[in-house]
Structure formats: structure tokens, C-alpha cells
Design an enzyme around this catalytic site. Sequence first.
Site, PDB file in Angstrom:
ATOM      1  N   ASP A  16      12.115  -0.703  10.854  1.00 28.02           N
ATOM      2  CA  ASP A  16      11.481  -1.991  10.146  1.00 28.02           C
ATOM      3  C   ASP A  16      12.486  -2.994   9.761  1.00 28.02           C
ATOM      4  O   ASP A  16      12.761  -3.957  10.279  1.00 28.02           O
ATOM      5  CB  ASP A  16      10.601  -1.634   9.331  1.00 28.02           C
ATOM      6  N   ARG A  95      11.541  -0.452  -7.459  1.00 30.60           N
ATOM      7  CA  ARG A  95      11.413  -1.834  -6.909  1.00 30.60           C
ATOM      8  C   ARG A  95      12.053  -2.895  -7.796  1.00 30.60           C
ATOM      9  O   ARG A  95      12.604  -3.961  -7.329  1.00 30.60           O
ATOM     10  CB  ARG A  95       9.807  -2.227  -6.663  1.00 30.60           C
ATOM     11  N   ASP A 124       4.409  -2.760  -2.960  1.00 34.90           N
ATOM     12  CA  ASP A 124       5.677  -2.703  -2.873  1.00 34.90           C
ATOM     13  C   ASP A 124       6.242  -4.343  -2.713  1.00 34.90           C
ATOM     14  O   ASP A 124       7.155  -4.885  -3.077  1.00 34.90           O
ATOM     15  CB  ASP A 124       6.409  -1.934  -2.069  1.00 34.90           C
ATOM     16  N   SER A 175       4.505   7.822   6.200  1.00 33.13           N
ATOM     17  CA  SER A 175       5.354   6.540   5.616  1.00 33.13           C
ATOM     18  C   SER A 175       5.725   7.202   4.325  1.00 33.13           C
ATOM     19  O   SER A 175       4.992   7.756   3.312  1.00 33.13           O
ATOM     20  CB  SER A 175       4.199   5.488   5.360  1.00 33.13           C
TER      21      SER A 175
HETATM   22  N1  ARG Z   1       1.170   4.074  -3.578  1.00 38.37           N
HETATM   23  C1  ARG Z   1       2.529   3.911  -4.245  1.00 38.37           C
HETATM   24  C2  ARG Z   1       2.800   2.747  -4.791  1.00 38.37           C
HETATM   25  O1  ARG Z   1       2.222   1.862  -4.421  1.00 38.37           O
HETATM   26  C3  ARG Z   1       3.674   4.350  -3.230  1.00 38.37           C
HETATM   27  C4  ARG Z   1       4.213   3.428  -2.190  1.00 38.37           C
HETATM   28  C5  ARG Z   1       5.204   4.130  -1.413  1.00 38.37           C
HETATM   29  N2  ARG Z   1       5.860   3.194  -0.344  1.00 38.37           N
HETATM   30  C6  ARG Z   1       5.947   3.756   0.865  1.00 38.37           C
HETATM   31  N3  ARG Z   1       6.476   2.535   1.754  1.00 38.37           N
HETATM   32  N4  ARG Z   1       5.712   4.674   1.451  1.00 38.37           N
HETATM   33  O2  ARG Z   1       3.568   2.716  -5.587  1.00 38.37           O
END
Ligand code: ARG
Length: 413
Positions: A16, A95, A124, A175
Site C-alpha cells: 500500500d 501512532r 489509525d 492485516s
Molecule cells: N484495532 C486495533 C486498533 O485500532 C489494531 C489496529 C491494527 N492496525 C492494522 N493495520 N492492522 O488499535
Amino acid sequence: MEYKGKVVLAYSGGLDTSVAIKWLGDQGYDVVTLTADVGQTIDLEGVKEKALKVGAVNAYVMDLRQEFVETMVWPALKANALYQGKYPLNSALSRPLIAKYLAWVADMEGAVAVAHGCTGKGQDQVRIEVCTNALNPDLKVIAPVRDWHFSRDVEIEYAKENNIPVPVTLASPYSIDGNLWGRSIECGPLEDPWTEPPSDAFTMTVDPWEAPDEQEYIEVSFEKGVPFAINGKEMDGVTLIAELNKIAGGHGVGRIDMLEDRLVGFKSREVYECPATVVLLQAHQALESMTLTKDIIAAKAELSLKYAELTYIGYWFSPLKKAFDAFFDSIQEHVTGTVRVRLYKGASVVVGIKAEKSLYVETMATYSEGDAFDHEAAAGFIRIWGLPVKLWRQVHPEVEAKGPELKIVSGAK
Ligand code: ARG
């Protein structure tokens, strides 16, 4: 295409964000990439080369592991932060740090925008955008993956046409997002909440049923709420977490499986593996039970949930978060001591706690020789403690107050 200036892209090295380099170029930007090492075990030099090869004008690779641990992970541990009581926020915590360095590199490079590879369905994107603008309100934030409306097939086609390497690992249905504090696993078979997470979803933990038949005991020592030694051996935070991930992960400890309520409104099946995190949170909380007063423990439990919530929703750089940190730091002053944990086939159990400034006083608690508790005082205490309900009954004898039906099991005459 009109030249729009420089953009700093948070670059993982995956498909990506590689496609995003080219796509942003097509939109008129010069792309500078930033790859943050937060302990996700990738080939950082390879990532840098790839960014330049795909067309970035400059590529930064930054080892942010120590800062990640000291400024994101330890505060979250001091707070015992668990979103919805379960998710230790491993992804959420990285993040704000990435946002901080995006803003920083943007400033250095004179960029007009930053960009990230998050989709439009998760948290994110929210965290990176809210945090970036909390640090620099003038920066524009671009989300190519949200904006380009490519299907997976079109994206792969576009990648091939533009000589962007398509990784073979694309076959993985999951993912993934990983760092020192844990690994988040989503999608593929996990989207069915009835399906048990398959073994191939995990890389930091062994299947508990494959874990050693021997239990292992470890001791974690804390000073002011921060762990600094395992089994008496002092180490820096990054090493300590990495070591503990290996030890606890080797016993299958740290798997979390939950239905999570996303900020964007729907429930989602989320699987995490966070071996060190689970052990450290347990041990830290145990040590707090010995060194903090009852009222602080109760007040803290409420604030912990709020702290987890604001981390989850991207308010890391908010004045409220700062105020919470001040509270947690202040109460960690005496959270110093050692916790003993037993690891065995997927379970970690606290089996011992000791602290120099322990509030547990054995002569108060003991039922044996040496009991220093004032038993006489208990009788008077109860008379006053129970007074409100006793008085109420004296005034309201007519209100029914039936105990359980008396059932004589044996010995009836
Ligand atoms: N659900 C979790 C969060 O919002 C994990 C996010 C993981 N991100 C990913 N790109 N797989 O913090």
C-alpha cells in the site's frame, strides 16, 4: 501536473505505502518517506532502498524504539491502560509517535503535507491525523489508500505497471501491525467470530498446547512503576520487553481475542499477541495492590479506562492526557518492588509480590501468633458502622425484611 511541494509519507515498506509513493507523485508531490522502527522486526535498510527505488526523493529510517518505550509504553503501563478492559493499545500507542516524527520531518524538509497508508475504516487514520494536527495545525494530511478507490486487483495491476515490487507475502489473509508492545492481527478467517484464530495468525507466541510441559518462574522488578530487571538482571526498556516477549511467548502467554468497538462505529474481531505486555500489566497491577491505598486504587481504575479510551481515539496530545499522566506519575512514586510470575501453557499467574514500602502488614493480617489487630475495637466499630441501617429499621418495622426461607436439611425435631 502542477507541482504541489513535498509530502512526508509514513512508509512501512508494504504494498500500500509503496503504491502510495507513486500515486502521490502522480498527484504532483515530491515524496519523502519516513519509516519508524518501533520494534516491528523488518529489514530497515531494505525498506529505505525500496522507497528510493519506487521514487521517493528522500527516505528516512528512524530507530524510535527507546522513545516509543519511554514516552508511550511506560506511561500506558503506569496507567494499566486496556481499551474495553482487554486491548493493551499496542498499535494505538505507536501512532502518536509516528505522527510526531511526520510533523518533525515535514518541518525539516519544508513539506506542505504528510501522508499515511491507513484505510478509511479504522482508528489509525484518526490517530495519525488528529495527532499530526495537534502538533502542527497547518499541515495537510493525505490518506492515499482512503482516496484512490483502487480494488486490490487494480492496485496490484498499477504496482506492476509502475515496477513496484509486489511482495509474495501478499498471500497472507491477515492485516498485521506489530511493534515491541505487541502484534495486532485482523481480517481473513478472523472476520467470522465463530472461527477460532488459526495457528498461522501468530508469530510471537507458540500455541499454548505446544508450549513446554515445564512451568517457568520469572521475577520482574519495578522502580516507580517502571520495570527495570528480569530475574535480578537489569536491562534497558527495549531489551527488557524484547526478552520478556521471548520468554512469555515461548509459553504461549499473551494471546487476546476480542470483539472490539471501533471508533468508526462498528464491532470488529481483533486478535492480539502481546506476551511481555500481558505479563508486565499483571505484575504491575499486583505491585500496585501492595503499595497503593484502597482509595487510590479505586480512583485509578476509573481514570485507567478513560486513559485507554483517549489513547484509542487519538487524543494522545491533549491537555487531558497530560493531566492524567501527572496523576499516574504521582501515584507511581512508591510502586517499587518485585513480582514473581509463573508461566505455563498460555497462562501467566502472579505467585509472589514484595516491596520495601509494602502497605501489607503481616501482624495486622495474620490469624496466627503475633496478631497485632485490635479485636476489641471491631465491636465498637461495627456498632457505629451499622447504625444507619439499624436506625432505619427501628423507624420502619412495618416494611417487609424477610431473610431466605429457612430450610432445615437435617436435625429437624
Ligand atoms: N484495532 C486495533 C486498533 O485500532 C489494531 C489496529 C491494527 N492496525 C492494522 N493495520 N492492522 O488499535
